[in-house]
Design a protein around this motif. Structure first.
Motif, PDB file in Angstrom:
ATOM      1  N   ALA A 128      56.425  25.518 -14.266  1.00 52.88           N
ATOM      2  CA  ALA A 128      56.147  24.046 -14.031  1.00 52.88           C
ATOM      3  C   ALA A 128      54.729  23.888 -14.179  1.00 52.88           C
ATOM      4  CB  ALA A 128      56.717  23.501 -12.938  1.00 52.88           C
TER       5      ALA A 128
ATOM      6  N   SER B 164      60.538  23.872 -16.932  1.00 54.19           N
ATOM      7  CA  SER B 164      59.987  24.977 -16.481  1.00 54.19           C
ATOM      8  C   SER B 164      61.291  25.641 -16.825  1.00 54.19           C
ATOM      9  CB  SER B 164      59.379  25.162 -14.969  1.00 54.19           C
ATOM     10  OG  SER B 164      59.426  26.343 -14.693  1.00 54.19           O
ATOM     11  N   TYR B 165      61.066  26.917 -17.308  1.00 61.19           N
ATOM     12  CA  TYR B 165      62.380  27.962 -17.427  1.00 61.19           C
ATOM     13  C   TYR B 165      62.065  29.089 -16.513  1.00 61.19           C
ATOM     14  CZ  TYR B 165      64.799  25.350 -21.051  1.00 61.19           C
ATOM     15  OH  TYR B 165      65.448  24.424 -21.665  1.00 61.19           O
ATOM     16  N   GLY B 166      60.893  29.181 -15.759  1.00 60.45           N
ATOM     17  CA  GLY B 166      60.481  30.337 -15.030  1.00 60.45           C
ATOM     18  C   GLY B 166      60.706  31.446 -15.675  1.00 60.45           C
ATOM     19  N   LYS B 167      61.404  32.602 -15.146  1.00 58.04           N
ATOM     20  CA  LYS B 167      61.458  33.824 -16.180  1.00 58.04           C
ATOM     21  C   LYS B 167      62.574  33.974 -16.628  1.00 58.04           C
ATOM     22  CE  LYS B 167      63.004  36.287 -12.007  1.00 58.04           C
ATOM     23  NZ  LYS B 167      62.798  37.944 -11.423  1.00 58.04           N
ATOM     24  N   GLU B 168      63.441  32.697 -17.165  1.00 56.47           N
ATOM     25  CA  GLU B 168      64.761  32.880 -17.693  1.00 56.47           C
ATOM     26  C   GLU B 168      64.959  32.857 -19.233  1.00 56.47           C
ATOM     27  OE1 GLU B 168      67.023  33.011 -15.266  1.00 56.47           O
ATOM     28  OE2 GLU B 168      65.629  32.823 -13.895  1.00 56.47           O
ATOM     29  N   ARG B 169      63.873  32.654 -19.767  1.00 53.65           N
ATOM     30  CA  ARG B 169      63.927  32.757 -21.221  1.00 53.65           C
ATOM     31  C   ARG B 169      62.722  33.517 -21.693  1.00 53.65           C
ATOM     32  NH1 ARG B 169      68.335  31.174 -20.875  1.00 53.65           N
ATOM     33  NH2 ARG B 169      69.012  29.072 -21.384  1.00 53.65           N
TER      34      ARG B 169
ATOM     35  N   LEU C 278      59.625  29.500 -11.156  1.00 53.15           N
ATOM     36  CA  LEU C 278      60.054  28.380 -11.756  1.00 53.15           C
ATOM     37  C   LEU C 278      58.937  27.432 -11.320  1.00 53.15           C
ATOM     38  CD1 LEU C 278      63.812  27.934 -10.504  1.00 53.15           C
ATOM     39  CD2 LEU C 278      62.910  27.725 -12.913  1.00 53.15           C
ATOM     40  N   ALA C 279      58.181  27.668 -10.142  1.00 55.32           N
ATOM     41  CA  ALA C 279      57.035  26.853  -9.960  1.00 55.32           C
ATOM     42  C   ALA C 279      55.819  27.035 -10.856  1.00 55.32           C
ATOM     43  CB  ALA C 279      56.675  27.058  -8.629  1.00 55.32           C
ATOM     44  N   LEU C 280      55.602  28.075 -11.123  1.00 56.99           N
ATOM     45  CA  LEU C 280      54.635  28.773 -11.643  1.00 56.99           C
ATOM     46  C   LEU C 280      54.584  28.266 -13.263  1.00 56.99           C
ATOM     47  CD1 LEU C 280      52.008  30.565 -11.720  1.00 56.99           C
ATOM     48  CD2 LEU C 280      53.483  32.586 -12.441  1.00 56.99           C
TER      49      LEU C 280
ATOM     50  N   ARG D  24      62.445  34.694  -8.628  1.00 55.60           N
ATOM     51  CA  ARG D  24      62.859  33.472  -9.511  1.00 55.60           C
ATOM     52  C   ARG D  24      62.350  32.382  -9.113  1.00 55.60           C
ATOM     53  NH1 ARG D  24      66.659  35.067 -12.191  1.00 55.60           N
ATOM     54  NH2 ARG D  24      67.627  36.467 -10.738  1.00 55.60           N
ATOM     55  N   GLU D  25      62.438  31.681  -7.762  1.00 54.65           N
ATOM     56  CA  GLU D  25      61.971  30.390  -7.585  1.00 54.65           C
ATOM     57  C   GLU D  25      60.342  30.221  -7.584  1.00 54.65           C
ATOM     58  OE1 GLU D  25      65.647  28.900  -4.596  1.00 54.65           O
ATOM     59  OE2 GLU D  25      63.790  29.754  -3.725  1.00 54.65           O
TER      60      GLU D  25
END
Lengths: 195, 457
Positions: free
Chosen positions: A139, A163-168, A135-137, A131-132
């Motif tokens: 961004a 950044s939504y990371g893998k959330e969306r 988020l960096a990726l 997850r984190e």
């Protein structure tokens, strides 16, 4: 109903009678009164100038498709971006492919034509990461898109990143096809200011 | 909660409990036993990390004795909770009450040990409920070593009737501690992210529950995306990341008072928060123009200090319990790997060298291990390694295991497990540090990003 039918029958018998004309005595028509028209003063109009003849420009495009988005709309931006204002990245990558640069050039052109528009650039990652880190990726991907748009002349104060990371994820398929679609930078256009 | 601990016996406890410890940790040879008797408690902890096949201690927990109907209800429910706690730990096998031969009528008399030996009970918990007043009950129990015929522990809790469940967890902790020599983790909570919907349209909300899945409640009212809650190691405070107002930032929440606070409003995203072991500072990642670096914030002065400057991703920082070191995740070497550094950012050292990509490191509360997530060959698993990267062991593997977090005593790791496909579930799972006892943790719905509280006060 009954009364109507009966009434109709009565009318029929009446008209049947009318088709047989009674003999009418001939009458002499009165002679028409003929009067000479008043004289009209003659007005000589100037001869209109001949029309200016111009050649029509050649047809360069077909008639505007009423199904196309209104120019200047968010839909138009998506259309001009090639369908959706999204560019895609390789696994764990954040550099822009030639195709992505092409899409972003068109986005920048559009934003220069419509200078009131702003955008929030969303960075997204696929689910094949933690997850984190994702988020960096995300961004980094959003920043890649933003930096390219700035290099194409869009003012930085019209752009913001998130950044939504893998959330969306937009594609639920658990395959390389689906994951590839979820690794993207999305230019979320606003017609007002950057919120 | 008012409570009293009453030790009924003390002199013989130590010798007797060692008998059982050798059963829980069979790798302990006789000579080690003698050594342990003379060592402080920490020395015993090392036993836990040896990977050996454990023979669970067979323990009999009859319903607690009672006089009135309401006491009987408490007596049965409390025994149920204790049996479930001990069973889930994997170290104990609660015996079926239907097999019990003796029915005690008074816990102040010695049990008939022969009756318990016949059914192969190693340990016996004899408990009793007494009503003192409408607002006060006494919960008492004695823990017996059946083989030695000795009492290991005698405890009385005084509490309000509605607090029976926590009292049961405290009894489980006391039993666990008496039989393993380590503090328990049953009277604790887990904060997590409650998830609803398919992966492409997910709602995530901050929630908390008891460690056994009971009493789940939402901690926030809104519908903003919330991620990665973490407990303070020494208080009922959590930090988390929220997309409130479309600004991804780190917040602090006091779960006793409900007071919520944005920790600094920075131009870029702040995320990956962890409180320091003393609770006085916060370590987090701040993103600026695509660069992700680790910062520490003094929670009193609110001043921030930048700890990493590398243009690579530096994320997921976690303190050692002594606050001298930090472990973090970086792709500065070309792929995500684990690194440690001093608390001031100096002496950066890579510690992961195995096959695959490493992330989500978290320092054990014991200080001697780091848990992490590793992906290799298209699978994600949870692993542990020494703080210098040695003795790496991968404990789990699935489509997607991530977000490990430690139990307060550092013996158990819980983590997120996500299944393949758009409807693939998110669940919380747990595994012992030994690599045994893999099981799903009860949650009200789909759940991710678990974080364990310290033991409740």
């Amino acid at each position: 109903m009954k009364h109507y039918l009966m009434g109709g029958a009565a009318l029929l018998s009446l008209s049947a009678c009318a088709t047989k004309p009674d003999p009418v005595p001939e009458m002499t028509a009165p002679a028409p009164v003929v009067q000479a028209p008043a004289p009209v003063p003659e007005i000589v109009e100037p001869t209109p100038p001949p029309p200016v003849v111009q050649q029509l420009p050649p047809v360069v495009q077909s008639a505007p498709d009423p199904n196309l988005p209104t120019p200047g709309s968010i839909e138009d931006f998506a259309y001009q971006s090639g369908g959706e204002p999204r560019v895609f990245f390789g696994y764990d990558q954040f550099d822009l492919s030639p195709e992505a640069r092409d899409v972003l050039r068109r986005q920048a052109n559009w934003m220069q034509i419509y200078p009131d528009s702003t955008a929030v650039i969303e960075g997204h990652a696929d689910e094949r990461g933690t997850r984190e880190y994702n988020l960096a990726l995300g961004a980094r991907r959003a920043d890649s898109v933003q930096a390219f748009l700035i290099s194409q002349g869009i003012s930085p104060n019209r752009l913001r990143t998130i950044s939504y990371g893998k959330e969306r994820p937009i594609d639920g398929r658990p395959s390389e096809t689906g994951w590839a679609r979820n690794r993207n930078g999305y230019t979320n256009l606003r017609l007002g200011g950057v919120s | 909660m008012e409570r009293t601990y009453l030790e009924f016996a003390s002199a013989i406890v130590k010798t007797a409990s060692m008998t059982l410890i050798t059963r829980i940790f069979p790798l302990l040879a006789g000579w080690l036993l003698a050594l342990l008797l003379s060592l402080p408690a920490q020395a015993q902890l090392e036993i836990d990390i040896t990977k050996g096949n454990l023979d669970p201690v067979q323990i009999a927990v009859p319903d607690f004795l009672a006089t009135t109907q309401s006491e009987r209800d408490f007596g049965r429910q409390i025994a149920d909770v204790i049996r479930a706690d001990l069973e889930r730990s994997g170290l104990f096998k609660p015996l079926d009450p239907a097999s019990f031969l003796e029915t005690q009528t008074n816990i102040d008399y010695k049990p008939t040990f022969a009756d318990w030996r016949v059914i192969k009970a190693d340990a016996l918990v004899s408990g009793r409920i007494k009503t003192e007043s409408a607002s006060r009950i006494l919960v008492e129990f004695r823990l017996w070593d059946v083989f030695a015929g000795e009492q290991l522990k005698g405890v009385r809790f005084a509490t309000t009737p509605d607090n029976w469940r926590r009292t049961a967890h405290k009894a489980s902790d006391a039993i666990y501690e008496a039989l393993t020599g380590e503090s328990g983790y049953f009277d604790s909570r887990i904060v997590f992210i409650d998830e609803r919907g398919p992966k492409t349209n997910k709602t995530k909300r901050l929630a908390i529950m008891d460690q056994d899945g009971e009493n789940p409640v939402y901690l926030l009212g809104g519908s903003d995306l919330v991620l990665t809650p973490r407990f303070s190691p020494n208080s009922q405070t959590i930090v988390y990341m929220s997309y409130e107002n479309n600004r991804p930032n780190v917040y602090l929440l006091d779960i006793e008072t409900g007071r919520r606070e944005l920790l600094g409003d920075f131009p870029g995203m702040t995320y990956a928060p962890h409180l320091s072991p003393d609770g006085k500072s916060l370590i987090l990642t701040m993103e600026r123009r695509g660069n992700n670096d680790i910062y520490v914030m003094d929670l009193t002065s609110r001043s921030t200090t930048r700890l990493t400057t590398d243009p690579a991703i530096d994320v997921s920082a976690s303190y050692s319990p002594d606050e001298k070191k930090i472990v973090f995740n970086s792709d500065r070497g070309g792929s995500p790997q684990l690194y440690t550094m001093d608390a001031d950012g100096k002496n950066v050292r890579r510690i992961s060298f195995g096959k695959g990509r490493y992330s989500a490191p978290i320092w054990s509360p014991r200080g001697d291990k780091i848990a992490f997530a590793r992906s290799s060959g298209g699978k994600f698993g949870i692993g542990v390694m020494d703080v210098d990267g040695k003795n790496e062991r991968i404990l789990t593997e699935s489509y997607l295991d991530e977000s490990p977090t430690w139990s307060p005593n550092g013996r158990v790791i819980i983590f997120s497990r996500e299944y393949k496909g758009v409807e693939g579930r998110s669940e919380v799972w747990s595994i012992d540090l030994t690599g045994q006892n893999l099981r799903r943790v009860e949650t009200p719905g789909m759940a991710s990003d678990p974080a364990w509280s310290p033991l409740l006060p």
